[in-house]
Write an enzyme that holds these catalytic residues in place. Sequence first.
Site, mmCIF file in Angstrom:
data_model
loop_
_atom_site.group_PDB
_atom_site.id
_atom_site.type_symbol
_atom_site.label_atom_id
_atom_site.label_comp_id
_atom_site.label_asym_id
_atom_site.label_seq_id
_atom_site.Cartn_x
_atom_site.Cartn_y
_atom_site.Cartn_z
ATOM 1 N N GLU A 1 17.128 -18.235 -7.918
ATOM 2 C CA GLU A 1 16.768 -16.900 -8.014
ATOM 3 C C GLU A 1 16.258 -16.787 -9.722
ATOM 4 O O GLU A 1 15.262 -15.979 -9.933
ATOM 5 C CB GLU A 1 18.139 -15.672 -8.099
ATOM 6 C CG GLU A 1 17.638 -14.526 -8.543
ATOM 7 C CD GLU A 1 16.771 -13.745 -7.842
ATOM 8 O OE1 GLU A 1 16.247 -14.143 -6.769
ATOM 9 O OE2 GLU A 1 16.394 -12.581 -8.175
ATOM 10 N N ASN B 1 -2.105 1.904 5.810
ATOM 11 C CA ASN B 1 -0.897 0.822 5.605
ATOM 12 C C ASN B 1 -0.628 -0.011 6.609
ATOM 13 O O ASN B 1 -0.209 0.571 7.673
ATOM 14 C CB ASN B 1 0.309 1.558 4.800
ATOM 15 C CG ASN B 1 1.394 0.654 4.225
ATOM 16 O OD1 ASN B 1 0.892 -0.639 3.924
ATOM 17 N ND2 ASN B 1 2.512 1.143 4.217
ATOM 18 N N GLY B 2 -0.771 -1.417 6.457
ATOM 19 C CA GLY B 2 -0.524 -2.134 7.579
ATOM 20 C C GLY B 2 -1.749 -3.281 7.763
ATOM 21 O O GLY B 2 -2.631 -3.319 6.869
ATOM 22 N N ARG C 1 4.112 -0.284 -4.730
ATOM 23 C CA ARG C 1 3.862 -1.090 -3.601
ATOM 24 C C ARG C 1 2.324 -1.593 -3.415
ATOM 25 O O ARG C 1 2.199 -2.519 -2.523
ATOM 26 C CB ARG C 1 3.434 0.229 -2.428
ATOM 27 C CG ARG C 1 5.114 0.989 -2.401
ATOM 28 C CD ARG C 1 4.798 1.937 -1.411
ATOM 29 N NE ARG C 1 4.762 1.418 0.198
ATOM 30 C CZ ARG C 1 5.485 1.401 0.683
ATOM 31 N NH1 ARG C 1 6.827 1.462 0.655
ATOM 32 N NH2 ARG C 1 5.380 0.727 2.045
ATOM 33 N N LYS D 1 6.085 -4.905 -4.073
ATOM 34 C CA LYS D 1 7.494 -4.503 -4.041
ATOM 35 C C LYS D 1 7.931 -4.692 -2.745
ATOM 36 O O LYS D 1 9.025 -5.304 -2.326
ATOM 37 C CB LYS D 1 7.786 -3.265 -4.617
ATOM 38 C CG LYS D 1 9.325 -2.931 -4.644
ATOM 39 C CD LYS D 1 10.041 -3.447 -5.498
ATOM 40 C CE LYS D 1 11.532 -3.493 -5.867
ATOM 41 N NZ LYS D 1 12.115 -4.483 -6.148
ATOM 42 N N HIS E 1 17.319 -36.762 -7.046
ATOM 43 C CA HIS E 1 16.415 -37.296 -5.915
ATOM 44 C C HIS E 1 14.814 -36.891 -6.086
ATOM 45 O O HIS E 1 14.389 -36.464 -4.942
ATOM 46 C CB HIS E 1 17.063 -36.677 -4.468
ATOM 47 C CG HIS E 1 18.392 -37.495 -4.445
ATOM 48 N ND1 HIS E 1 18.962 -38.783 -3.999
ATOM 49 C CD2 HIS E 1 19.625 -36.651 -4.596
ATOM 50 C CE1 HIS E 1 19.946 -38.978 -4.021
ATOM 51 N NE2 HIS E 1 20.736 -37.739 -4.338
ATOM 52 N N CYS F 1 0.893 -1.234 0.100
ATOM 53 C CA CYS F 1 0.070 -0.220 0.088
ATOM 54 C C CYS F 1 0.864 1.289 0.018
ATOM 55 O O CYS F 1 1.823 1.320 0.747
ATOM 56 C CB CYS F 1 -0.917 0.122 1.248
ATOM 57 S SG CYS F 1 -2.201 -1.385 1.366
ATOM 58 N N GLU G 1 7.620 -15.023 -10.659
ATOM 59 C CA GLU G 1 6.979 -13.939 -9.981
ATOM 60 C C GLU G 1 6.385 -13.159 -11.419
ATOM 61 O O GLU G 1 5.205 -12.497 -11.389
ATOM 62 C CB GLU G 1 8.226 -12.866 -9.507
ATOM 63 C CG GLU G 1 8.796 -13.273 -8.304
ATOM 64 C CD GLU G 1 9.923 -12.256 -7.990
ATOM 65 O OE1 GLU G 1 9.734 -11.923 -6.806
ATOM 66 O OE2 GLU G 1 10.738 -11.908 -8.680
ATOM 67 N N TRP H 1 -2.742 -2.498 -1.811
ATOM 68 C CA TRP H 1 -2.441 -4.072 -1.964
ATOM 69 C C TRP H 1 -3.350 -4.697 -0.809
ATOM 70 O O TRP H 1 -3.039 -4.789 0.243
ATOM 71 C CB TRP H 1 -0.943 -4.360 -1.708
ATOM 72 C CG TRP H 1 -0.472 -5.803 -1.945
ATOM 73 C CD1 TRP H 1 0.133 -6.111 -3.158
ATOM 74 C CD2 TRP H 1 -0.360 -6.864 -1.088
ATOM 75 N NE1 TRP H 1 0.308 -7.518 -3.047
ATOM 76 C CE2 TRP H 1 -0.063 -8.069 -1.779
ATOM 77 C CE3 TRP H 1 -0.899 -7.111 0.258
ATOM 78 C CZ2 TRP H 1 0.511 -9.271 -1.254
ATOM 79 C CZ3 TRP H 1 -0.399 -8.233 0.841
ATOM 80 C CH2 TRP H 1 0.108 -9.303 0.135
ATOM 81 N N LYS I 1 12.769 -15.652 -10.311
ATOM 82 C CA LYS I 1 12.338 -14.419 -11.485
ATOM 83 C C LYS I 1 11.092 -14.781 -12.345
ATOM 84 O O LYS I 1 10.100 -14.039 -12.626
ATOM 85 C CB LYS I 1 13.314 -13.973 -12.283
ATOM 86 C CG LYS I 1 14.535 -12.853 -11.515
ATOM 87 C CD LYS I 1 14.113 -11.825 -11.267
ATOM 88 C CE LYS I 1 13.328 -11.608 -10.080
ATOM 89 N NZ LYS I 1 13.981 -11.599 -8.566
HETATM 90 C C1 G6P Z 1 8.862 -8.865 -2.225
HETATM 91 C C2 G6P Z 1 9.561 -8.385 -3.389
HETATM 92 C C3 G6P Z 1 10.860 -8.955 -3.754
HETATM 93 C C4 G6P Z 1 11.699 -8.999 -2.597
HETATM 94 C C5 G6P Z 1 11.113 -9.204 -1.261
HETATM 95 C C6 G6P Z 1 12.164 -8.846 -0.244
HETATM 96 O O1 G6P Z 1 8.587 -10.171 -2.157
HETATM 97 O O2 G6P Z 1 8.376 -8.867 -4.255
HETATM 98 O O3 G6P Z 1 11.352 -8.732 -5.150
HETATM 99 O O4 G6P Z 1 12.827 -9.778 -3.120
HETATM 100 O O5 G6P Z 1 9.829 -8.558 -1.157
HETATM 101 O O6 G6P Z 1 11.732 -7.589 -0.125
HETATM 102 P P1 G6P Z 1 13.358 -6.671 0.507
HETATM 103 O O7 G6P Z 1 12.835 -5.254 0.193
HETATM 104 O O8 G6P Z 1 13.294 -7.228 2.008
HETATM 105 O O9 G6P Z 1 14.472 -6.973 -0.113
#
Ligand code: G6P
Length: 610
Positions: free
Chosen positions: A483, A100-101, A27, A605, A506, A2, A490, A74, A487
């Site tokens: 990673e 927000n929260g 956000r 984010k 395994h 948010c 996501e 969000w 990606k």
């Molecule tokens: C969210 C974002 C990710 C990020 C993660 C941790 O899930 O979508 O891209 O890696 O949070 O965020 P941070 O700001 O703590 O690295």
Amino acid sequence: MCGIVGYIGENNCVPVLINGLKRLEYRGYDSAGIGILIDNHPLVIKNKGKVSELQSKIEKLKLSSPIGIGHTRWATHGEPNEINAHPHCNGDKSLFLIHNGIIENFETLKKGLQQLGYTFLSETDSEVLVHLIDSFLKRGNNLFKSVRMALTEVEGTYGIAVVYEGEPDKIVAARKGSPLVIGIGDNEHFIASDVSAIIAHTSQVVYLDDGELVEVYKDHFCAKTIADADIEKEVFEITTTLEEIDRGGYPHFMLKEIIEQPESVFNSMRGRILLEQGTAKLGGLELVADRLANSKRIIISACGTSWHAALVGEYMFEQFARIPTEVEYASEFRYRNPIVGSEDAIFFISQSGETADTLAALKEAKNRGALSLGICNVVGSTIARESQAGVYIHAGPEIGVASTKAFTSQLVVLALITLLIARKKTMSLVDGKNIALELEKIPEKIKQILKLNEHIENIAEEFKNATNFLYLGRGYNFPVALEGALKLKEISYIHAEGYPAAEMKHGPIALIDKNMPAIFIAPKDSTYDKIISNIQEVKARKGRIIAVASESDDTIDKLVDYTIKIPDTIRMLMPILSVIPLQLLAYHIAVKKGLNVDQPRNLAKSVTVE
Ligand code: G6P
């Protein structure tokens, strides 16, 4: 999670709110709304969907107001729709609020308020706050006191901003667990959940801390604690520029941020490499460097992509600093009563510096006496400020929800920390110099990899309809496999799994057939021969293979369907290079599927809720 923006001053707040919300959309982006006072009468406009849809609705109305607040959501409680969008109003619509929260005791508070005759329109936890504040207003308190008293009854996290027609010269805002910053202008003030929303207007900011409330007027503000004590707040000058947070002609922030990596990685190491001494200079760790080097154990805690960076850090610290290192999801660390104390050093890696679980884990570590260190990107963020010491990665603002340049910069900083502590221990000057030299060559090597963009786009075309992917790597490249898979998941919504290549036997090998692409991260290093055997195993089962391989390797082409050749470097730095083709591959697959790369569904984010 948010986004919050607010304005009070002598200009029209509406464009400030809309532009601010657009900057904050990363956000959260499932619904948005603004609340303003027109001739001291509240007007709230909300919309399901993106800020641009809200903007079209508002522009037609040609509104002008000197005070207002805006929110992009969000969803946590209640589906994304107009009713659940913020601002929320009290019954007579004299008061409106954005939040927000998460209010954890909202069910209890709601029942109490319903018994007093309050009716609720939305399914949100946030609506409770506005009625609770109203209940104190109705008992004759002013707005500030009503907000303060309401918040003493609240459990959970909040960043809020409230406007009341009875006191039209102020916005009251408060923070606990969700970031909030006040921007100071010339006869105007701003409120935002992060500086990107107000950077176009001011560089003078004040960060609210947990448990603080502020009454913001056009020409001044007063801050207090929730216990009603006056507080003096320090004013900070922010250096981030508007250009840095603009898309700069790229179709997506994610692509811009991938392409920016030669510079962002350079910025992470700039002025920090002491080549002649074969070590690193990290101002933020100077006072604790000896304690860190002598710690009995290092723990690295993080979430998401930052957790993958932590895994690479574990390999680095153990290989060179010879300090036992563990990596733990912040969400697990905080709840499992961890055995940590003053002999441990704990790093918290967070791009945003606001991730709720990472922040809570940091507090837990601090309470237990461990040396708590932050590795953050966002300057002035909560984790950066709460840590005892730390290092900024200086990657510049990262807007695309899928983290790219922050990851490579985190790896650079972890390598610098490794140099710093390993040289205090047993690493020789020669080895230190070699790592430092190799680090300096990384930006150029990234530039070389980026030239493969078109080749990778062609591979994406070939594989865009696959429904499952396997990412495999060994040693330092195992976290890269994780990673790469993350990606793809996501942003393309394709199921992908990362595995240590040898573990494939395994379980995941059962999945392999002609429809299952496997991506091997197979540079020429000490595990190369082993990974070639794993490639053979996939090939024998007719799996389609893409290999990220060393440019000096001409034998691998015969074994696999596609190769992406990258420059060589030392093992510990290879993840900084090998991840880049995987970022580009995920990006191109998602674009070809017509998906919203920068704002993938259900994600945000900065995850400021548990
Ligand atoms: C969210 C974002 C990710 C990020 C993660 C941790 O899930 O979508 O891209 O890696 O949070 O965020 P941070 O700001 O703590 O690295």
